[in-house]
Design a protein around this motif. Structure first.
Motif, PDB file in Angstrom:
ATOM      1  N   THR A 173       0.837  -1.208   0.000  1.00  0.00           N
ATOM      2  CA  THR A 173       0.000   0.000   0.000  1.00  0.00           C
ATOM      3  C   THR A 173       0.870   1.256   0.000  1.00  0.00           C
ATOM      4  OG1 THR A 173      -0.174  -0.232   2.419  1.00  0.00           O
ATOM      5  CG2 THR A 173      -2.001  -1.067   1.088  1.00  0.00           C
ATOM      6  N   ILE A 174       2.147   1.094  -0.312  1.00  0.00           N
ATOM      7  CA  ILE A 174       3.052   2.240  -0.434  1.00  0.00           C
ATOM      8  C   ILE A 174       2.910   2.836  -1.828  1.00  0.00           C
ATOM      9  CG2 ILE A 174       5.462   3.002  -0.441  1.00  0.00           C
ATOM     10  CD1 ILE A 174       6.037   0.812   1.606  1.00  0.00           C
ATOM     11  N   ARG A 175       2.661   4.114  -1.890  1.00  0.00           N
ATOM     12  CA  ARG A 175       2.497   4.818  -3.157  1.00  0.00           C
ATOM     13  C   ARG A 175       3.197   6.173  -3.069  1.00  0.00           C
ATOM     14  NH1 ARG A 175       0.974   0.399  -4.131  1.00  0.00           N
ATOM     15  NH2 ARG A 175      -0.878  -0.279  -5.302  1.00  0.00           N
ATOM     16  N   THR A 176       3.494   6.759  -4.223  1.00  0.00           N
ATOM     17  CA  THR A 176       4.065   8.096  -4.279  1.00  0.00           C
ATOM     18  C   THR A 176       3.017   9.048  -4.838  1.00  0.00           C
ATOM     19  OG1 THR A 176       6.296   7.214  -4.629  1.00  0.00           O
ATOM     20  CG2 THR A 176       5.926   9.537  -5.175  1.00  0.00           C
ATOM     21  N   LEU A 177       2.473   9.893  -3.973  1.00  0.00           N
ATOM     22  CA  LEU A 177       1.456  10.862  -4.370  1.00  0.00           C
ATOM     23  C   LEU A 177       2.160  12.120  -4.856  1.00  0.00           C
ATOM     24  CD1 LEU A 177      -1.598  11.416  -4.513  1.00  0.00           C
ATOM     25  CD2 LEU A 177      -1.453  12.313  -2.174  1.00  0.00           C
ATOM     26  N   GLU A 178       2.082  12.384  -6.152  1.00  0.00           N
ATOM     27  CA  GLU A 178       2.801  13.502  -6.758  1.00  0.00           C
ATOM     28  C   GLU A 178       2.017  14.808  -6.702  1.00  0.00           C
ATOM     29  OE1 GLU A 178       3.967  12.411 -10.698  1.00  0.00           O
ATOM     30  OE2 GLU A 178       4.923  10.550 -10.066  1.00  0.00           O
ATOM     31  N   GLN A 179       0.700  14.730  -6.767  1.00  0.00           N
ATOM     32  CA  GLN A 179      -0.122  15.941  -6.755  1.00  0.00           C
ATOM     33  C   GLN A 179      -1.467  15.643  -6.108  1.00  0.00           C
ATOM     34  OE1 GLN A 179      -0.784  17.721 -10.618  1.00  0.00           O
ATOM     35  NE2 GLN A 179      -2.229  19.242  -9.847  1.00  0.00           N
ATOM     36  N   LEU A 180      -1.901  16.540  -5.229  1.00  0.00           N
ATOM     37  CA  LEU A 180      -3.255  16.526  -4.681  1.00  0.00           C
ATOM     38  C   LEU A 180      -3.621  17.985  -4.481  1.00  0.00           C
ATOM     39  CD1 LEU A 180      -5.786  15.285  -3.568  1.00  0.00           C
ATOM     40  CD2 LEU A 180      -4.613  14.836  -1.401  1.00  0.00           C
ATOM     41  N   SER A 181      -4.218  18.564  -5.500  1.00  0.00           N
ATOM     42  CA  SER A 181      -4.506  19.999  -5.494  1.00  0.00           C
ATOM     43  C   SER A 181      -6.005  20.240  -5.639  1.00  0.00           C
ATOM     44  CB  SER A 181      -3.746  20.694  -6.630  1.00  0.00           C
ATOM     45  OG  SER A 181      -4.117  20.165  -7.899  1.00  0.00           O
ATOM     46  N   VAL A 200      -2.572  12.960  -8.750  1.00  0.00           N
ATOM     47  CA  VAL A 200      -1.609  12.277  -9.611  1.00  0.00           C
ATOM     48  C   VAL A 200      -0.695  11.421  -8.742  1.00  0.00           C
ATOM     49  CG1 VAL A 200       0.243  12.556 -11.320  1.00  0.00           C
ATOM     50  CG2 VAL A 200      -1.651  14.208 -11.241  1.00  0.00           C
ATOM     51  N   ALA A 201      -0.472  10.168  -9.146  1.00  0.00           N
ATOM     52  CA  ALA A 201       0.430   9.278  -8.430  1.00  0.00           C
ATOM     53  C   ALA A 201       1.025   8.283  -9.407  1.00  0.00           C
ATOM     54  CB  ALA A 201      -0.287   8.547  -7.304  1.00  0.00           C
ATOM     55  N   ASP A 202       2.105   7.618  -8.948  1.00  0.00           N
ATOM     56  CA  ASP A 202       2.692   6.586  -9.798  1.00  0.00           C
ATOM     57  C   ASP A 202       1.704   5.455 -10.006  1.00  0.00           C
ATOM     58  OD1 ASP A 202       2.848   5.841  -7.108  1.00  0.00           O
ATOM     59  OD2 ASP A 202       4.733   4.746  -7.370  1.00  0.00           O
ATOM     60  N   ALA A 203       0.909   5.160  -8.998  1.00  0.00           N
ATOM     61  CA  ALA A 203      -0.156   4.167  -9.071  1.00  0.00           C
ATOM     62  C   ALA A 203      -1.075   4.399  -7.883  1.00  0.00           C
ATOM     63  CB  ALA A 203       0.411   2.749  -9.054  1.00  0.00           C
ATOM     64  N   PHE A 204      -2.251   3.793  -7.931  1.00  0.00           N
ATOM     65  CA  PHE A 204      -3.216   3.927  -6.847  1.00  0.00           C
ATOM     66  C   PHE A 204      -3.667   2.547  -6.408  1.00  0.00           C
ATOM     67  CE2 PHE A 204      -3.565   7.885  -9.198  1.00  0.00           C
ATOM     68  CZ  PHE A 204      -3.604   8.840  -8.195  1.00  0.00           C
ATOM     69  N   CYS A 205      -3.854   2.371  -5.097  1.00  0.00           N
ATOM     70  CA  CYS A 205      -4.470   1.142  -4.635  1.00  0.00           C
ATOM     71  C   CYS A 205      -5.990   1.335  -4.580  1.00  0.00           C
ATOM     72  CB  CYS A 205      -3.888   0.687  -3.295  1.00  0.00           C
ATOM     73  SG  CYS A 205      -3.640   1.978  -2.082  1.00  0.00           S
ATOM     74  N   HIS A 206      -6.688   0.236  -4.357  1.00  0.00           N
ATOM     75  CA  HIS A 206      -8.141   0.221  -4.453  1.00  0.00           C
ATOM     76  C   HIS A 206      -8.779   1.239  -3.503  1.00  0.00           C
ATOM     77  CE1 HIS A 206     -12.025  -2.424  -4.506  1.00  0.00           C
ATOM     78  NE2 HIS A 206     -12.084  -1.435  -5.370  1.00  0.00           N
ATOM     79  N   HIS A 207      -9.645   2.099  -4.052  1.00  0.00           N
ATOM     80  CA  HIS A 207     -10.392   3.116  -3.301  1.00  0.00           C
ATOM     81  C   HIS A 207      -9.527   4.285  -2.828  1.00  0.00           C
ATOM     82  CE1 HIS A 207     -13.905   0.205  -2.054  1.00  0.00           C
ATOM     83  NE2 HIS A 207     -13.967   0.585  -3.316  1.00  0.00           N
ATOM     84  N   MET A 208      -8.278   4.373  -3.256  1.00  0.00           N
ATOM     85  CA  MET A 208      -7.384   5.386  -2.710  1.00  0.00           C
ATOM     86  C   MET A 208      -7.838   6.806  -3.048  1.00  0.00           C
ATOM     87  SD  MET A 208      -3.269   5.668  -3.164  1.00  0.00           S
ATOM     88  CE  MET A 208      -2.375   7.184  -2.860  1.00  0.00           C
TER      89      MET A 208
END
Length: 282
Positions: A173-181, A200-208
């Motif tokens: 469940t580790i992700r890199t969140l690049e943008q949340l604006s 924007v992220a490298d990938a998203f897990c379910h419901h993220m």
């Protein structure tokens, strides 16, 4: 073969094929199999939930050379061009394949992606709500966009987003969140008057994405302080919140969420990206 497509997710039970349910994958694979006259399976960049839309979805499929050669029929069109035209005649109105093209064997729609970009659109007042739009969440309380933007900053970067995910067994469940604006576009701009989140992220897990937005809505309504999202992130739990401690993030409705686009590396880097993503996600 890479396909670029869009769909209105309102009447679909999500992307993934499920027995007895109308899904985007089910409709697409059925149409492709009719054209190819052999069973066809697709691999998608990101599976979307029931009710979630896509403007820039990407998937890939593999077709044997002899099957590919039959797609244009008696015309002199390239197989990719013919495939788009024939799909337009078979797919329902709420799914559109915009483009098809042959890509290197190393292309993987899921693991080859560098990042995914979503937008969540909210109308928080009757003056901006358009009943004809099915990609906007109608919200009953006004939102403080600036407070939501400030509260989002603590979530950027690489973190364990367990509190914001429905985890799959054995998956990280580790992700890199690049943008949340967050913004409220001014008159004359696309989505003017709405509250719009870009994620924007490298990938998203379910419901993220829906959990990120659900957490920030509590801040925008004034029910939670600006430090609340950081507390939820630090909790790293699937247990519900209590009066004294943060727990898992609340889930917002799906209808305001749209997958806007997926970014891939140059062709020379496709194989390396897919290998790295498989290791990271495994």
């Amino acid at each position: 073969m890479r396909l670029d497509l869009s769909y209105d997710g309102t009447d679909f039970h999500g992307w993934a094929a499920q027995p007895g349910q109308r899904t985007v994958q089910g409709e697409l694979e059925q149409a492709l199999s009719r054209i190819a006259r052999v069973p066809v399976q697709v691999t998608v960049a990101g599976r979307t939930d029931a009710g979630v839309h896509a403007r820039g979805q990407v998937c890939h499929l593999d077709l044997p050379g002899p099957v590919l050669a039959t797609i244009p029929g008696r015309s002199d069109r390239a197989p990719a061009d013919a495939l788009v035209t024939r799909l337009a005649g078979l797919l329902p109105a709420d799914v559109v394949v915009h483009a098809a093209r042959e890509v290197p064997a190393e292309f993987d729609a899921r693991f080859g992606a560098l990042r995914r970009r979503y937008r969540y659109r909210i109308s928080d007042g009757p003056t901006v709500h358009d009943p004809l739009r099915r990609d906007v969440l109608r919200h009953r309380w006004p939102l403080d966009v600036e407070a939501m933007a400030r509260a989002s900053r603590a979530l950027l970067g690489e973190h364990d987003f367990l509190s914001f995910c429905k985890p799959r067994e054995g998956a990280t469940t580790i992700r890199t969140l690049e943008q949340l604006s967050w913004e409220r576009p001014e008159p004359g701009r696309t989505d003017e008057g709405l509250v719009v989140a870009t994620v924007v992220a490298d990938a998203f897990c379910h419901h993220m994405v829906r959990s990120l937005v659900g957490t920030l809505l509590a801040v925008g309504e004034g029910r939670k302080g600006e430090d609340w999202p950081a507390q939820v992130l630090a909790a790293r739990t699937r247990q519900s919140s209590t009066r004294t401690s943060a727990g898992s993030a609340p889930l917002c409705p799906p209808q305001g969420l749209t997958l806007e686009g997926v970014e891939y590396p140059a062709e020379a880097d496709l194989a390396a990206q897919a290998r790295a993503a498989r290791v990271l996600r495994g």
